[in-house]
Design a protein around this motif. Sequence first.
Motif, short mmCIF file in Angstrom:
data_model
loop_
_atom_site.label_atom_id
_atom_site.label_comp_id
_atom_site.label_asym_id
_atom_site.label_seq_id
_atom_site.Cartn_x
_atom_site.Cartn_y
_atom_site.Cartn_z
N GLU A 263 1.47 83.51 2.57
CA GLU A 263 1.00 84.84 2.18
C GLU A 263 -0.14 84.72 1.16
O GLU A 263 -1.02 85.58 1.12
N SER A 264 -0.13 83.66 0.36
CA SER A 264 -1.17 83.49 -0.65
C SER A 264 -2.55 83.26 -0.03
O SER A 264 -3.57 83.40 -0.71
N ASP A 265 -2.60 82.94 1.27
CA ASP A 265 -3.88 82.76 1.97
C ASP A 265 -4.49 84.10 2.41
O ASP A 265 -5.65 84.15 2.79
N MET A 266 -3.70 85.16 2.36
CA MET A 266 -4.14 86.45 2.88
C MET A 266 -5.44 86.95 2.23
O MET A 266 -6.35 87.36 2.97
N PRO A 267 -5.59 86.93 0.90
CA PRO A 267 -6.86 87.42 0.33
C PRO A 267 -8.08 86.63 0.81
O PRO A 267 -9.13 87.21 1.08
N ALA A 268 -7.93 85.32 0.95
CA ALA A 268 -9.06 84.50 1.41
C ALA A 268 -9.36 84.74 2.89
O ALA A 268 -10.49 84.53 3.34
N MET A 269 -8.37 85.19 3.65
CA MET A 269 -8.56 85.47 5.08
C MET A 269 -8.98 86.90 5.36
O MET A 269 -9.34 87.22 6.49
N LYS B 260 -0.16 86.31 11.79
CA LYS B 260 1.14 85.67 11.60
C LYS B 260 1.06 84.78 10.37
O LYS B 260 0.06 84.09 10.15
N VAL B 261 2.11 84.79 9.56
CA VAL B 261 2.22 83.87 8.43
C VAL B 261 3.38 82.94 8.73
O VAL B 261 4.52 83.37 8.89
N ALA B 262 3.07 81.65 8.88
CA ALA B 262 4.10 80.64 9.14
C ALA B 262 3.54 79.27 8.82
O ALA B 262 2.47 78.90 9.28
N SER B 263 4.26 78.53 8.05
CA SER B 263 3.85 77.18 7.65
C SER B 263 4.25 76.15 8.70
O SER B 263 5.36 76.18 9.22
N ALA B 264 3.33 75.24 8.98
CA ALA B 264 3.63 74.15 9.92
C ALA B 264 4.74 73.26 9.38
O ALA B 264 5.45 72.62 10.16
N HIS B 265 4.90 73.21 8.07
CA HIS B 265 5.90 72.34 7.46
C HIS B 265 7.22 73.05 7.19
O HIS B 265 8.28 72.47 7.37
N ARG B 266 7.16 74.31 6.77
CA ARG B 266 8.38 75.05 6.42
C ARG B 266 8.99 75.78 7.61
O ARG B 266 10.19 76.02 7.64
N LYS B 267 8.17 76.18 8.57
CA LYS B 267 8.65 76.93 9.73
C LYS B 267 8.06 76.38 11.03
O LYS B 267 7.43 77.11 11.79
#
Length: 154
Positions: free
Chosen positions: A16-22, A39-46
């Motif tokens: 979610e912290s990437d949202m402002p930069a995107m 979609k927000v999803a981490s390759a490592h966490r999810k």
Amino acid sequence: MAVENAPVVGIIMGSESDMPAMQPCMDQLDAFGVPYEVKVASAHRKPAVVHEWASTAHQRGIRVIVAAAGKAAHLGGVVAAYTPNPVITVPMKTSDLGGLDSLLSMVQMPSGVPVACVAINGAKNAAILAVQILGAGDDAARRQIIDFKESMAQ
């Protein structure tokens, strides 16, 4: 049968912290009138969520994917491994190495799993490139890019 206003660009980010930069990516796609999904999803966490989202993107009508991540920045490569669609990666600026870590992770993909990569925090250019890719087979998207480039020259 295509659904009118169905997303043709998929945007995925690791946090979610990437949202402002995107946001510039989403703003530019809005300006072009190109529908997208986020979609927000981490390759490592999810990883299972990323796998499901990426492997079904083309079935949902997604034609180009923009993937943003920082640090190890494996998201774009993981997505590219699971989709036949072109993937554009956006390296996120980081506090550790200013985004160089993200950039280098993205441009060092193994043979057979390519991604296109824009500048660190280059979200707006990712949107423009996505529409250029769409324009290779879509006259309306191509016209959007032609008009955009003409407006930049004025």
